[in-house]
Scaffold this active site. Sequence first.
Site, mmCIF file in Angstrom:
data_model
loop_
_atom_site.group_PDB
_atom_site.id
_atom_site.type_symbol
_atom_site.label_atom_id
_atom_site.label_comp_id
_atom_site.label_asym_id
_atom_site.label_seq_id
_atom_site.Cartn_x
_atom_site.Cartn_y
_atom_site.Cartn_z
ATOM 1 N N LYS A 22 15.387 -22.673 59.281
ATOM 2 C CA LYS A 22 16.158 -23.809 58.751
ATOM 3 C C LYS A 22 16.529 -23.590 57.285
ATOM 4 C CE LYS A 22 15.004 -28.523 57.272
ATOM 5 N NZ LYS A 22 14.564 -28.193 55.908
ATOM 6 N N ASN A 23 15.561 -23.204 56.473
ATOM 7 C CA ASN A 23 15.834 -23.121 55.040
ATOM 8 C C ASN A 23 16.637 -21.888 54.647
ATOM 9 O OD1 ASN A 23 14.546 -25.513 54.756
ATOM 10 N ND2 ASN A 23 12.718 -24.700 53.739
ATOM 11 N N ARG A 92 19.550 -33.969 51.790
ATOM 12 C CA ARG A 92 19.498 -33.734 50.337
ATOM 13 C C ARG A 92 19.979 -32.348 49.973
ATOM 14 N NH1 ARG A 92 16.780 -32.238 47.207
ATOM 15 N NH2 ARG A 92 16.998 -33.201 45.169
ATOM 16 N N CYS A 116 13.503 -38.897 47.811
ATOM 17 C CA CYS A 116 13.152 -39.008 49.223
ATOM 18 C C CYS A 116 11.678 -39.356 49.292
ATOM 19 C CB CYS A 116 13.451 -37.719 49.956
ATOM 20 S SG CYS A 116 12.394 -36.368 49.438
ATOM 21 N N ARG A 121 13.278 -36.138 43.467
ATOM 22 C CA ARG A 121 13.650 -34.717 43.599
ATOM 23 C C ARG A 121 14.863 -34.447 42.726
ATOM 24 N NH1 ARG A 121 13.019 -32.869 49.861
ATOM 25 N NH2 ARG A 121 13.400 -30.818 48.973
ATOM 26 N N PRO A 122 14.628 -34.209 41.441
ATOM 27 C CA PRO A 122 15.753 -34.030 40.516
ATOM 28 C C PRO A 122 16.522 -32.741 40.789
ATOM 29 C CG PRO A 122 13.658 -33.623 39.397
ATOM 30 C CD PRO A 122 13.323 -34.069 40.779
ATOM 31 N N ILE A 123 17.754 -32.668 40.278
ATOM 32 C CA ILE A 123 18.542 -31.436 40.400
ATOM 33 C C ILE A 123 19.013 -30.979 39.016
ATOM 34 C CG2 ILE A 123 19.305 -31.691 42.804
ATOM 35 C CD1 ILE A 123 21.978 -32.780 41.574
ATOM 36 N N ASP A 124 18.223 -31.364 38.001
ATOM 37 C CA ASP A 124 18.595 -31.018 36.625
ATOM 38 C C ASP A 124 18.757 -29.502 36.422
ATOM 39 O OD1 ASP A 124 15.776 -31.264 37.192
ATOM 40 O OD2 ASP A 124 15.381 -30.745 35.106
ATOM 41 N N LEU A 125 17.908 -28.709 37.080
ATOM 42 C CA LEU A 125 17.989 -27.256 36.875
ATOM 43 C C LEU A 125 19.277 -26.682 37.468
ATOM 44 C CD1 LEU A 125 14.254 -26.386 37.685
ATOM 45 C CD2 LEU A 125 15.337 -26.514 35.434
ATOM 46 N N ASP A 305 5.506 -26.579 52.513
ATOM 47 C CA ASP A 305 5.989 -26.990 53.844
ATOM 48 C C ASP A 305 4.953 -26.755 54.950
ATOM 49 O OD1 ASP A 305 8.307 -27.809 52.684
ATOM 50 O OD2 ASP A 305 9.546 -26.144 53.377
ATOM 51 N N ARG A 398 14.423 -32.267 62.941
ATOM 52 C CA ARG A 398 15.199 -31.657 61.846
ATOM 53 C C ARG A 398 14.816 -30.207 61.607
ATOM 54 N NH1 ARG A 398 16.076 -35.064 56.485
ATOM 55 N NH2 ARG A 398 17.175 -33.138 56.088
HETATM 56 C C1 UD1 Z 1 13.256 -26.048 49.216
HETATM 57 C C2 UD1 Z 1 13.060 -26.208 50.701
HETATM 58 C C3 UD1 Z 1 11.921 -27.145 50.985
HETATM 59 C C4 UD1 Z 1 10.668 -26.687 50.277
HETATM 60 C C5 UD1 Z 1 10.936 -26.457 48.795
HETATM 61 C C6 UD1 Z 1 9.754 -25.862 48.045
HETATM 62 C C7 UD1 Z 1 15.315 -25.926 51.572
HETATM 63 C C8 UD1 Z 1 16.486 -26.554 52.251
HETATM 64 N N1 UD1 Z 1 14.291 -26.745 51.277
HETATM 65 O O1 UD1 Z 1 13.594 -27.326 48.695
HETATM 66 O O2 UD1 Z 1 11.708 -27.180 52.393
HETATM 67 O O3 UD1 Z 1 9.660 -27.657 50.416
HETATM 68 O O4 UD1 Z 1 12.041 -25.567 48.637
HETATM 69 O O5 UD1 Z 1 9.371 -24.655 48.612
HETATM 70 O O6 UD1 Z 1 15.274 -24.733 51.351
HETATM 71 N N2 UD1 Z 1 12.844 -29.512 40.762
HETATM 72 C C9 UD1 Z 1 13.205 -30.033 39.535
HETATM 73 N N3 UD1 Z 1 14.502 -29.877 39.124
HETATM 74 C C10 UD1 Z 1 15.430 -29.220 39.871
HETATM 75 C C11 UD1 Z 1 15.053 -28.707 41.120
HETATM 76 C C12 UD1 Z 1 13.737 -28.868 41.547
HETATM 77 O O7 UD1 Z 1 12.384 -30.640 38.850
HETATM 78 O O8 UD1 Z 1 16.583 -29.130 39.438
HETATM 79 C C13 UD1 Z 1 11.457 -29.706 41.269
HETATM 80 C C14 UD1 Z 1 11.454 -30.591 42.516
HETATM 81 O O9 UD1 Z 1 11.441 -31.948 42.182
HETATM 82 C C15 UD1 Z 1 10.186 -30.165 43.193
HETATM 83 C C16 UD1 Z 1 10.073 -28.687 42.849
HETATM 84 O O10 UD1 Z 1 10.929 -28.492 41.728
HETATM 85 O O11 UD1 Z 1 9.091 -30.847 42.662
HETATM 86 C C17 UD1 Z 1 10.447 -27.753 43.971
HETATM 87 O O12 UD1 Z 1 11.786 -27.963 44.312
HETATM 88 P P1 UD1 Z 1 12.735 -26.830 44.872
HETATM 89 O O13 UD1 Z 1 12.040 -25.498 44.825
HETATM 90 O O14 UD1 Z 1 14.043 -26.955 44.201
HETATM 91 O O15 UD1 Z 1 12.862 -27.269 46.378
HETATM 92 P P2 UD1 Z 1 14.168 -27.471 47.231
HETATM 93 O O16 UD1 Z 1 15.122 -26.359 46.981
HETATM 94 O O17 UD1 Z 1 14.639 -28.873 47.091
#
Ligand code: UD1
Length: 420
Positions: A22-23, A92, A116, A121-125, A305, A398
Amino acid sequence: MGKYVVAGGKRLDGEANIHGAKNAVLPILAAAVLTGAQSVIRNCPDISDTRCSIKILRHLGCSVDYDGSTLVVNSAGVNKTTLPCEAVSKMRSSIIFAGALLGRFGEVDSAFPGGCLLGDRPIDLHLQGFRKMGVAFEDSPDRITGKANKLQGTRIDLTFPSVGATQNIMLAGVLAEGTTIITGAAKEPEIVDLQGFLRSAGANVSGAGTSTIVIDGVKSLRPAQYTIMPDRIVAGTYLAAGAITHGYIRLNNINRLDIYPATRVLADMGVDLWSEGSALVLKADKNLSPVPLLKTKPHPGFPTDLQAQFTALLATVKGRSVVEENLFEARHAHIAELAKMGADIKVEGDSRFIINGVSRLHGAEVAAKDLRGGAALILAGLSAEGITTVGNACYVQRGYVDIVADIQSLGGDIKFISSE
Ligand code: UD1
């Protein structure tokens, strides 16, 4: 919604095939938008997230043909850079299309993916990376509207190895001018798979799987053919199912290295594991050892996961285990449900779970609150005395193509009851 009905107490004895990841499929489908050409992608798991991604592809103007495994997508006709609201709210991770749209067209418009159940789950990075490459975003609290004349390669130092941010910046860098260097990159196997697809389309990317990824921008891409990697989280779930039932199972189509963070823990608990070609065989007996401290960490650490599934497993292993969730701030909704089945787990703060293993769980009516937590409840049901019903099956669907058929072929007693 539907529910699973699990009759517990049977030792698993059988085999199952592990489907595509999936990922890995989601970022690769986003990458297909970058190519402006046809991509043939094999081993795409038929799960709701794949179907949702297909809706996004069609909405953007791609033609898509999917037979439940091979997906043929042609992105030559993409004529939109706005992501459909419904898809962003359901999934997401659809934010991964932003990197592809910015990379190819220099613009994207999307609703802001909210938090969620796992917490904020921020996307600032992601956004910081795009900005550094020259994207200007409108000032809006609920939309991501960004534009760039031409993305510029640059050095991006991630302060945390975010999987999604790493993938998004990789996608944005492929057609950018010059070289993009990502330091502090996530090292997950799905990132290596994305690199594999991008290379097959003619991109110049290297370093995936290490903390530094280098992308030399190219002018255009070409048609690609690729086979999605096996799902290491599905494999880890079924290994935990084998262990929790003291079973003897064989899983086909596994990449042993990818699931080492999980098999290492199982081996420490006393589970026997060995490879037979691309299959992995597990044999577990009743006297497993608890785990003093299991911490989730970015790859190659133990994956978040699999936290819920291993928490369920440890709930049935005599002695004291501690699980620490370090990736998501509130990934513990499964624990209250496990307690209904007799598990003795205390949650300290939001992320430390103190488990006193009990000799037997008992069947109960429980409900999935999220994908992996739902799978954990099914595992608990397999080991419990009596019948367990796990509601909200749609969460589990899912991430697992057909968990009922897989567990049946592993020798478990489970059925699905539709709510319609
Ligand atoms: C992906 C996986 C998810 C898995 C996760 C961690 C997919 C579709 N999903 O999610 O199943 O649980 O990796 O292995 O591949 N964070 C920030 N800012 C950002 C981005 C992330 O603070 O801009 C934080 C998140 O809040 C979280 C952590 O970093 O606490 C990990 O997030 P991230 O590695 O980005 O996970 P996803 O890509 O969302």
